[in-house]
Design a protein around this motif. Structure first.
Motif, short mmCIF file in Angstrom:
data_model
loop_
_atom_site.label_atom_id
_atom_site.label_comp_id
_atom_site.label_asym_id
_atom_site.label_seq_id
_atom_site.Cartn_x
_atom_site.Cartn_y
_atom_site.Cartn_z
N LEU A 16 45.76 30.21 37.36
CA LEU A 16 44.50 29.89 36.70
C LEU A 16 43.31 30.40 37.52
CD1 LEU A 16 42.79 28.44 34.55
CD2 LEU A 16 43.00 26.35 35.92
N ILE A 17 43.38 30.20 38.84
CA ILE A 17 42.29 30.65 39.72
C ILE A 17 42.18 32.18 39.70
CG2 ILE A 17 41.40 30.69 42.07
CD1 ILE A 17 42.89 28.02 42.52
N VAL A 18 43.34 32.85 39.73
CA VAL A 18 43.35 34.32 39.67
C VAL A 18 42.68 34.78 38.37
CG1 VAL A 18 44.80 36.38 39.46
CG2 VAL A 18 45.39 34.60 41.12
N GLU A 19 43.01 34.11 37.27
CA GLU A 19 42.44 34.47 35.97
C GLU A 19 40.92 34.24 35.96
OE1 GLU A 19 42.81 33.12 31.28
OE2 GLU A 19 44.38 32.55 32.70
N ILE A 20 40.49 33.13 36.53
CA ILE A 20 39.06 32.84 36.58
C ILE A 20 38.32 33.87 37.43
CG2 ILE A 20 37.35 31.20 37.48
CD1 ILE A 20 39.23 28.95 36.61
N LEU A 21 38.91 34.23 38.57
CA LEU A 21 38.28 35.23 39.44
C LEU A 21 38.12 36.58 38.73
CD1 LEU A 21 40.08 34.49 42.82
CD2 LEU A 21 37.62 34.34 42.41
N SER A 22 39.13 36.96 37.96
CA SER A 22 39.06 38.24 37.25
C SER A 22 37.95 38.24 36.21
CB SER A 22 40.41 38.54 36.57
OG SER A 22 40.67 37.60 35.54
N GLY A 23 37.56 37.04 35.78
CA GLY A 23 36.51 36.95 34.77
C GLY A 23 35.11 36.86 35.34
N VAL A 24 34.98 36.48 36.62
CA VAL A 24 33.65 36.30 37.20
C VAL A 24 33.21 37.47 38.08
CG1 VAL A 24 33.84 33.80 37.13
CG2 VAL A 24 34.49 35.01 39.22
N ALA A 25 34.16 38.33 38.49
CA ALA A 25 33.79 39.45 39.36
C ALA A 25 34.79 40.58 39.25
CB ALA A 25 33.68 38.99 40.81
N LYS A 26 34.31 41.78 39.49
CA LYS A 26 35.17 42.95 39.52
C LYS A 26 35.35 43.40 40.97
CE LYS A 26 33.73 44.61 34.95
NZ LYS A 26 33.14 45.73 34.19
N ASN A 27 36.22 44.37 41.16
CA ASN A 27 36.47 44.93 42.50
C ASN A 27 36.89 43.85 43.50
OD1 ASN A 27 35.76 47.56 41.68
ND2 ASN A 27 33.59 47.08 41.96
N LEU A 28 37.83 43.00 43.06
CA LEU A 28 38.38 41.99 43.97
C LEU A 28 39.84 42.31 44.29
CD1 LEU A 28 37.13 38.62 42.39
CD2 LEU A 28 36.09 39.91 44.25
N LYS A 29 40.22 42.08 45.53
CA LYS A 29 41.61 42.14 45.93
C LYS A 29 42.03 40.69 46.18
CE LYS A 29 45.49 43.96 47.61
NZ LYS A 29 46.46 44.73 46.83
N VAL A 30 42.85 40.12 45.29
CA VAL A 30 43.17 38.71 45.37
C VAL A 30 44.59 38.51 45.92
CG1 VAL A 30 43.42 36.56 44.09
CG2 VAL A 30 41.64 38.21 43.42
N TYR A 31 44.68 37.71 46.99
CA TYR A 31 45.97 37.33 47.56
C TYR A 31 46.20 35.86 47.21
CZ TYR A 31 45.11 41.51 50.39
OH TYR A 31 44.84 42.78 50.82
N ALA A 32 47.24 35.58 46.45
CA ALA A 32 47.53 34.21 46.02
C ALA A 32 48.86 33.76 46.59
CB ALA A 32 47.53 34.12 44.49
N VAL A 33 48.84 32.77 47.48
CA VAL A 33 50.07 32.31 48.13
C VAL A 33 50.15 30.79 48.07
CG1 VAL A 33 50.17 34.30 49.68
CG2 VAL A 33 48.96 32.22 50.40
N GLY A 34 51.36 30.27 48.34
CA GLY A 34 51.58 28.84 48.22
C GLY A 34 51.86 28.12 49.52
N ASN A 35 51.88 28.85 50.65
CA ASN A 35 52.13 28.18 51.94
C ASN A 35 51.28 28.79 53.04
OD1 ASN A 35 53.82 30.28 53.55
ND2 ASN A 35 54.81 30.21 51.53
N ILE A 36 51.08 28.00 54.10
CA ILE A 36 50.15 28.42 55.15
C ILE A 36 50.69 29.59 55.97
CG2 ILE A 36 49.05 26.17 55.36
CD1 ILE A 36 50.75 25.62 57.80
N TYR A 37 52.01 29.78 56.01
CA TYR A 37 52.57 30.87 56.80
C TYR A 37 52.18 32.22 56.22
CZ TYR A 37 55.21 26.80 58.27
OH TYR A 37 55.54 25.55 58.72
N GLU A 38 52.32 32.36 54.90
CA GLU A 38 51.88 33.60 54.24
C GLU A 38 50.38 33.75 54.35
OE1 GLU A 38 53.90 34.77 50.41
OE2 GLU A 38 54.54 32.67 50.52
N ALA A 39 49.67 32.64 54.23
CA ALA A 39 48.20 32.67 54.29
C ALA A 39 47.71 33.16 55.65
CB ALA A 39 47.63 31.29 53.98
N TYR A 40 48.32 32.66 56.74
CA TYR A 40 47.94 33.09 58.08
C TYR A 40 48.18 34.59 58.25
CZ TYR A 40 47.39 28.34 59.93
OH TYR A 40 46.97 27.07 60.18
#
Length: 241
Positions: A16-40
């Motif tokens: 849902l957040i990825v979809e919202i981001l695509s609607g509010v701005a262009k030229n974004l590189k979005v990284y969507a992860v579910g745990n802190i290890y990937e996030a770090y």
């Protein structure tokens, strides 16, 4: 291009957040992860300019606030000291801590109102962020991690499933990666692709012969080929500071 990192354990919410981001701005590189290890890992290798973090990342742990712990660690890194952070949570207790200790941009309570999220994310993306470029690049070979000063790298070749990093005083062979992967990890405007298999450090370029398609480096005798299909993009990136 702005890099955004979403740290949210619920896949439906992430999407849902990825979809919202695509609607509010262009030229974004979005990284969507579910745990802190990937996030770090992403935060350490990519220059993130907006964090969207859920406080509770493991519902099986009573009192889990690992999202806050992640932001606390991020804030200790100089380049992320003032980068906007939007917190997501259904908890009220950490609200004061989030704003006063971690200096987050906004706090959105779950279930999040979509219109409110759109407004907050659009505003957060407009916050100017100073990017601190990392001085060193890290490469692995035979299980050993090498750190190389970026300014010392002249060019990188990725031909014949082999990679060769040519520096001022040495050449290092490392595990194979594509030019695209190298550029993403280097995360620096000083490196640009000049042909199908070569990345050059533009700070070491002495002159460019666009007619004959040669790139002359400041190091004596070093000449690289300028690819036909890359020629126009190369010129644009060469002029980009």
């Amino acid at each position: 291009m702005k890099n955004v990192l979403i740290l949210e354990d619920n896949q439906i919410t992430r999407n849902l957040i990825v979809e919202i981001l695509s609607g509010v701005a262009k030229n974004l590189k979005v990284y969507a992860v579910g745990n802190i290890y990937e996030a770090y890992k992403i935060a350490m290798t990519q220059g993130i300019e907006l964090f969207i973090v859920d406080i509770v990342l493991d519902t099986s742990v009573l009192g889990d606030v690992s999202g806050i712990e992640f932001v606390d660690r991020i804030r200790k890194i100089t380049s992320y000291k003032y980068v906007p952070v939007v917190i997501l949570a259904s908890l009220e207790d950490p609200k004061f801590f989030v704003f006063n200790h971690l200096h987050c941009y906004s706090y959105l309570e779950k279930p999040v109102d979509i219109d409110t999220m759109k407004k907050v994310l659009k505003e957060a993306l407009e916050v100017p962020v100073i990017r601190y470029e990392k001085e060193y690049a890290y490469f692995r070979r035979d299980g050993i991690l090498y750190s190389i000063l970026k300014s010392d790298i002249l060019y990188i070749e990725t031909a014949n499933r082999k990679n060769r990093i040519v520096c001022r005083k040495e050449q290092i062979n490392v595990a194979y990666k594509s030019c695209k992967s190298f550029l993403e990890e280097l995360d620096s405007k000083q490196f640009i692709q000049c042909n199908r298999s070569t990345i050059v450090n533009k700070k070491h370029i002495k002159a460019v012969d666009y007619v004959n398609r040669y790139i002359y480096l400041k190091e004596p005798g070093m000449v690289l080929e300028l690819g036909v299909s890359i020629k126009k993009r190369f010129l644009q990136e060469l002029m980009d500071d």
